[in-house]
Design a protein around this motif. Sequence first.
Motif, PDB file in Angstrom:
ATOM      1  N   ALA A 181      32.361  31.013  34.763  1.00 12.69           N
ATOM      2  CA  ALA A 181      32.372  30.807  36.218  1.00 12.69           C
ATOM      3  C   ALA A 181      33.693  31.285  36.809  1.00 12.69           C
ATOM      4  CB  ALA A 181      32.150  29.329  36.528  1.00 12.69           C
ATOM      5  N   ALA A 182      34.781  31.059  36.077  1.00 16.09           N
ATOM      6  CA  ALA A 182      36.098  31.473  36.575  1.00 16.09           C
ATOM      7  C   ALA A 182      36.194  33.002  36.609  1.00 16.09           C
ATOM      8  CB  ALA A 182      37.199  30.886  35.688  1.00 16.09           C
ATOM      9  N   VAL A 183      35.652  33.661  35.589  1.00 16.25           N
ATOM     10  CA  VAL A 183      35.741  35.118  35.543  1.00 16.25           C
ATOM     11  C   VAL A 183      34.899  35.728  36.670  1.00 16.25           C
ATOM     12  CG1 VAL A 183      35.462  37.182  34.125  1.00 16.25           C
ATOM     13  CG2 VAL A 183      36.104  35.037  33.049  1.00 16.25           C
ATOM     14  N   ARG A 184      33.710  35.188  36.868  1.00 15.45           N
ATOM     15  CA  ARG A 184      32.866  35.675  37.976  1.00 15.45           C
ATOM     16  C   ARG A 184      33.570  35.481  39.308  1.00 15.45           C
ATOM     17  NH1 ARG A 184      26.552  34.174  36.969  1.00 15.45           N
ATOM     18  NH2 ARG A 184      26.399  34.529  39.223  1.00 15.45           N
ATOM     19  N   ALA A 185      34.189  34.323  39.454  1.00 19.99           N
ATOM     20  CA  ALA A 185      34.885  34.045  40.721  1.00 19.99           C
ATOM     21  C   ALA A 185      36.074  34.985  40.902  1.00 19.99           C
ATOM     22  CB  ALA A 185      35.327  32.583  40.758  1.00 19.99           C
ATOM     23  N   PHE A 186      36.717  35.328  39.786  1.00 25.97           N
ATOM     24  CA  PHE A 186      37.823  36.300  39.845  1.00 25.97           C
ATOM     25  C   PHE A 186      37.331  37.630  40.427  1.00 25.97           C
ATOM     26  CE2 PHE A 186      39.799  40.012  37.900  1.00 25.97           C
ATOM     27  CZ  PHE A 186      41.143  39.825  38.201  1.00 25.97           C
ATOM     28  N   VAL A 223      36.525  41.582  45.071  1.00 23.57           N
ATOM     29  CA  VAL A 223      35.725  42.347  46.035  1.00 23.57           C
ATOM     30  C   VAL A 223      36.139  41.971  47.457  1.00 23.57           C
ATOM     31  CG1 VAL A 223      33.418  42.974  46.847  1.00 23.57           C
ATOM     32  CG2 VAL A 223      33.754  42.341  44.467  1.00 23.57           C
ATOM     33  N   ALA A 224      36.277  40.674  47.709  1.00 25.33           N
ATOM     34  CA  ALA A 224      36.637  40.223  49.064  1.00 25.33           C
ATOM     35  C   ALA A 224      38.004  40.772  49.464  1.00 25.33           C
ATOM     36  CB  ALA A 224      36.625  38.700  49.110  1.00 25.33           C
ATOM     37  N   ALA A 225      38.963  40.719  48.547  1.00 30.38           N
ATOM     38  CA  ALA A 225      40.319  41.196  48.857  1.00 30.38           C
ATOM     39  C   ALA A 225      40.308  42.700  49.112  1.00 30.38           C
ATOM     40  CB  ALA A 225      41.261  40.863  47.706  1.00 30.38           C
ATOM     41  N   TRP A 226      39.581  43.411  48.291  1.00 31.56           N
ATOM     42  CA  TRP A 226      39.495  44.869  48.412  1.00 31.56           C
ATOM     43  C   TRP A 226      38.843  45.264  49.735  1.00 31.56           C
ATOM     44  CZ3 TRP A 226      34.946  47.820  48.589  1.00 31.56           C
ATOM     45  CH2 TRP A 226      35.137  49.197  48.510  1.00 31.56           C
ATOM     46  N   ARG A 227      37.814  44.519  50.090  1.00 31.73           N
ATOM     47  CA  ARG A 227      37.054  44.825  51.298  1.00 31.73           C
ATOM     48  C   ARG A 227      37.918  44.726  52.558  1.00 31.73           C
ATOM     49  NH1 ARG A 227      31.027  42.238  52.015  1.00 31.73           N
ATOM     50  NH2 ARG A 227      30.364  43.881  53.472  1.00 31.73           N
ATOM     51  N   ALA A 228      38.896  43.837  52.507  1.00 31.97           N
ATOM     52  CA  ALA A 228      39.761  43.653  53.671  1.00 31.97           C
ATOM     53  C   ALA A 228      40.674  44.874  53.878  1.00 31.97           C
ATOM     54  CB  ALA A 228      40.594  42.386  53.499  1.00 31.97           C
ATOM     55  N   ASP A 229      40.912  45.635  52.821  1.00 30.29           N
ATOM     56  CA  ASP A 229      41.775  46.816  52.928  1.00 30.29           C
ATOM     57  C   ASP A 229      41.503  47.731  51.725  1.00 30.29           C
ATOM     58  OD1 ASP A 229      43.721  48.697  53.288  1.00 30.29           O
ATOM     59  OD2 ASP A 229      45.390  47.281  53.451  1.00 30.29           O
ATOM     60  N   PRO A 230      40.428  48.508  51.811  1.00 28.05           N
ATOM     61  CA  PRO A 230      39.960  49.226  50.598  1.00 28.05           C
ATOM     62  C   PRO A 230      40.700  50.542  50.350  1.00 28.05           C
ATOM     63  CG  PRO A 230      38.420  49.586  52.405  1.00 28.05           C
ATOM     64  CD  PRO A 230      39.530  48.724  52.965  1.00 28.05           C
ATOM     65  N   ARG A 231      42.010  50.530  50.517  1.00 26.64           N
ATOM     66  CA  ARG A 231      42.782  51.760  50.315  1.00 26.64           C
ATOM     67  C   ARG A 231      42.806  52.198  48.857  1.00 26.64           C
ATOM     68  NH1 ARG A 231      48.542  50.578  52.318  1.00 26.64           N
ATOM     69  NH2 ARG A 231      47.643  48.518  52.650  1.00 26.64           N
ATOM     70  N   LYS A 259      32.094  43.390  32.083  1.00 28.12           N
ATOM     71  CA  LYS A 259      30.890  44.076  32.545  1.00 28.12           C
ATOM     72  C   LYS A 259      29.946  43.056  33.199  1.00 28.12           C
ATOM     73  CE  LYS A 259      32.110  48.007  30.508  1.00 28.12           C
ATOM     74  NZ  LYS A 259      31.428  48.750  29.454  1.00 28.12           N
ATOM     75  N   ILE A 260      29.476  42.095  32.400  1.00 25.22           N
ATOM     76  CA  ILE A 260      28.440  41.171  32.892  1.00 25.22           C
ATOM     77  C   ILE A 260      28.983  40.319  34.042  1.00 25.22           C
ATOM     78  CG2 ILE A 260      26.987  39.197  32.251  1.00 25.22           C
ATOM     79  CD1 ILE A 260      26.778  40.483  29.422  1.00 25.22           C
ATOM     80  N   HIS A 261      30.105  39.662  33.821  1.00 27.22           N
ATOM     81  CA  HIS A 261      30.646  38.801  34.882  1.00 27.22           C
ATOM     82  C   HIS A 261      31.127  39.626  36.080  1.00 27.22           C
ATOM     83  CE1 HIS A 261      30.016  35.647  32.137  1.00 27.22           C
ATOM     84  NE2 HIS A 261      31.173  35.659  31.509  1.00 27.22           N
ATOM     85  N   LEU A 262      31.549  40.858  35.815  1.00 23.73           N
ATOM     86  CA  LEU A 262      31.948  41.737  36.920  1.00 23.73           C
ATOM     87  C   LEU A 262      30.768  41.991  37.857  1.00 23.73           C
ATOM     88  CD1 LEU A 262      33.500  43.984  38.471  1.00 23.73           C
ATOM     89  CD2 LEU A 262      33.030  45.512  36.536  1.00 23.73           C
ATOM     90  N   LEU A 263      29.660  42.460  37.285  1.00 24.04           N
ATOM     91  CA  LEU A 263      28.504  42.769  38.140  1.00 24.04           C
ATOM     92  C   LEU A 263      28.010  41.498  38.841  1.00 24.04           C
ATOM     93  CD1 LEU A 263      26.660  45.064  39.052  1.00 24.04           C
ATOM     94  CD2 LEU A 263      25.129  44.481  37.183  1.00 24.04           C
ATOM     95  N   GLU A 264      27.986  40.410  38.093  1.00 19.03           N
ATOM     96  CA  GLU A 264      27.540  39.147  38.701  1.00 19.03           C
ATOM     97  C   GLU A 264      28.508  38.690  39.794  1.00 19.03           C
ATOM     98  OE1 GLU A 264      24.685  37.896  38.334  1.00 19.03           O
ATOM     99  OE2 GLU A 264      24.039  39.113  36.630  1.00 19.03           O
ATOM    100  N   GLY A 265      29.785  38.939  39.583  1.00 19.60           N
ATOM    101  CA  GLY A 265      30.776  38.559  40.601  1.00 19.60           C
ATOM    102  C   GLY A 265      30.577  39.346  41.892  1.00 19.60           C
ATOM    103  N   VAL A 266      30.239  40.634  41.740  1.00 14.53           N
ATOM    104  CA  VAL A 266      29.984  41.459  42.929  1.00 14.53           C
ATOM    105  C   VAL A 266      28.763  40.900  43.677  1.00 14.53           C
ATOM    106  CG1 VAL A 266      29.317  43.764  43.727  1.00 14.53           C
ATOM    107  CG2 VAL A 266      31.063  43.513  41.950  1.00 14.53           C
ATOM    108  N   LEU A 267      27.721  40.538  42.918  1.00 14.15           N
ATOM    109  CA  LEU A 267      26.521  39.980  43.563  1.00 14.15           C
ATOM    110  C   LEU A 267      26.838  38.619  44.187  1.00 14.15           C
ATOM    111  CD1 LEU A 267      23.751  41.014  41.006  1.00 14.15           C
ATOM    112  CD2 LEU A 267      24.450  42.169  43.101  1.00 14.15           C
ATOM    113  N   ASP A 268      27.636  37.811  43.496  1.00  9.24           N
ATOM    114  CA  ASP A 268      28.050  36.516  44.087  1.00  9.24           C
ATOM    115  C   ASP A 268      28.735  36.739  45.422  1.00  9.24           C
ATOM    116  OD1 ASP A 268      27.120  35.158  41.895  1.00  9.24           O
ATOM    117  OD2 ASP A 268      29.100  34.836  40.976  1.00  9.24           O
ATOM    118  N   HIS A 269      29.562  37.769  45.465  1.00  8.19           N
ATOM    119  CA  HIS A 269      30.307  38.037  46.709  1.00  8.19           C
ATOM    120  C   HIS A 269      29.351  38.254  47.890  1.00  8.19           C
ATOM    121  CE1 HIS A 269      32.983  39.835  49.648  1.00  8.19           C
ATOM    122  NE2 HIS A 269      32.104  40.801  49.751  1.00  8.19           N
ATOM    123  N   VAL A 270      28.310  39.077  47.681  1.00  6.78           N
ATOM    124  CA  VAL A 270      27.440  39.339  48.831  1.00  6.78           C
ATOM    125  C   VAL A 270      26.494  38.165  49.103  1.00  6.78           C
ATOM    126  CG1 VAL A 270      27.523  41.847  48.628  1.00  6.78           C
ATOM    127  CG2 VAL A 270      25.663  40.595  47.507  1.00  6.78           C
TER     128      VAL A 270
END
Lengths: 368, 64
Positions: free
Chosen positions: A207-212, A217-225, A354-365
């Motif tokens: 859960a912590a890795v997914r949240a990471f 994603v949220a931080a990047w989205r605010a300034d995706p330079r 890989k797995i928690h990364l993709l799931e974290g992106v989906l959690d974000h949206v």
Amino acid sequence: MATVNGMRGVSRVPAYVVMQPTTLCNLDCVYCYLPLRAQDRRMPVEVARAVAADANVWAARDRFSVVWHGGEPLAAGREHLGALMAPFGPAVEQHVQTNATLLDDAWCEFFAARGVRVSVSVDGPEDLNGQRVSRAGRPAYARIVQGIAALRRHGQSFAALCVVGDPRPGVASRLYEYFLELGCDTLGVNIEEREGVNERANAHDPAAVRAFWSELVAAWRADPRIHVRELEWSLRYVGAVLDGTSGDLLPRELDPIPTVGHDGAVVLLSPELAGFHDPVHGDFSSGNVLQAPLSELLVAPRRTSWVPEFLAGVEACRETCPYFGFCGGGHAANRYFEHGRFDGTETEHCRNSKIHLLEGVLDHVRRP
Amino acid sequence: MSDALDRVVDRIRDVRGELAPLLEEARLARLARSEVPGADSSAVCAWNHFENIPTFFNWNNRPR
Ligand code: SF4
């Protein structure tokens, strides 16, 4: 289910080669996987010449890169690194992965004169950088920052690789802000791995890795330079799924990624395996460029019983893992250092990266 | 088994609407970074060739 294509077998022509100009590193990072990093074994120029004979041909046909890795490549010194780079023609892209501590004006001029692309290893702000230490165990942070300041002074664009030892919420946004401030144009985020001589456990709370990742994603989205490798690939994959093209996203074949050790020995697919010995697979090497051309070693790899075992593992991933189209089957070294063999599937590394990364992106949206 | 293998793809399709703005932002960010054909002056260059991003910034089958 739709078949996921790609990653079938190993290509005979690499897109890049990793070169070890010296085994020596001036740092002694806690998580480092390199076994010989306290010794200065330098690559003779004959080794570079042998590799360049093929690299110059490959670069005439397609993009081709040399990555000077290590050890710490700058520990080889400008004169020697320059002599090793010289046999490679102008069509070959040259890259250096450095711990940044030795970077100064002279090195920046050296890189600019040769068009060398630079990537630095830094794990974030000082308190997150505690694993990067000198041989005496002292923090390297101040010297890393000094080196990066030299790059900026010279207007040299650079990428960064960051190792995250403790992926959890709160860390990702701090890291992203840090790298924005640092000024890198590209970022790769590696969750710490157990491989090589680093045997520290790398199981984290899922859960912590997914949240990471979700927070990143949220931080990047605010300034995706910054081009964040993990996010770019995730978004490209989900975009392809929505377009119905995800079955053809992966490269057709695996890149052999030859690593050429200081002595000319070639290890395919995973530089982390260079310098190790296994009772069944020997030293993992496919031969030596001083005895046969690299292109020949890639066509008829010798003594590489582990490569077929690894390819069986990739096929097992394809058959069983719903993340295969995204992941492509994971890395040889992670399987070996976690399972003791190459034909397993899931590892802590693939769960974290890989797995928690993709799931974290989906959690974000999906977040409320 | 085939259901299990399709699970991830199905869940991505379930959030198509939520992903759309994120994907659009990513596209615009790439344009702003000149990650377009011919742009090769950055540290890693030519990001539109995802499979061909050299070195450690390639995604699949890369060392670190
Ligand atoms: S996520 Fe793990 S198990 Fe799935 S394809 Fe990748 S390496 Fe294999």
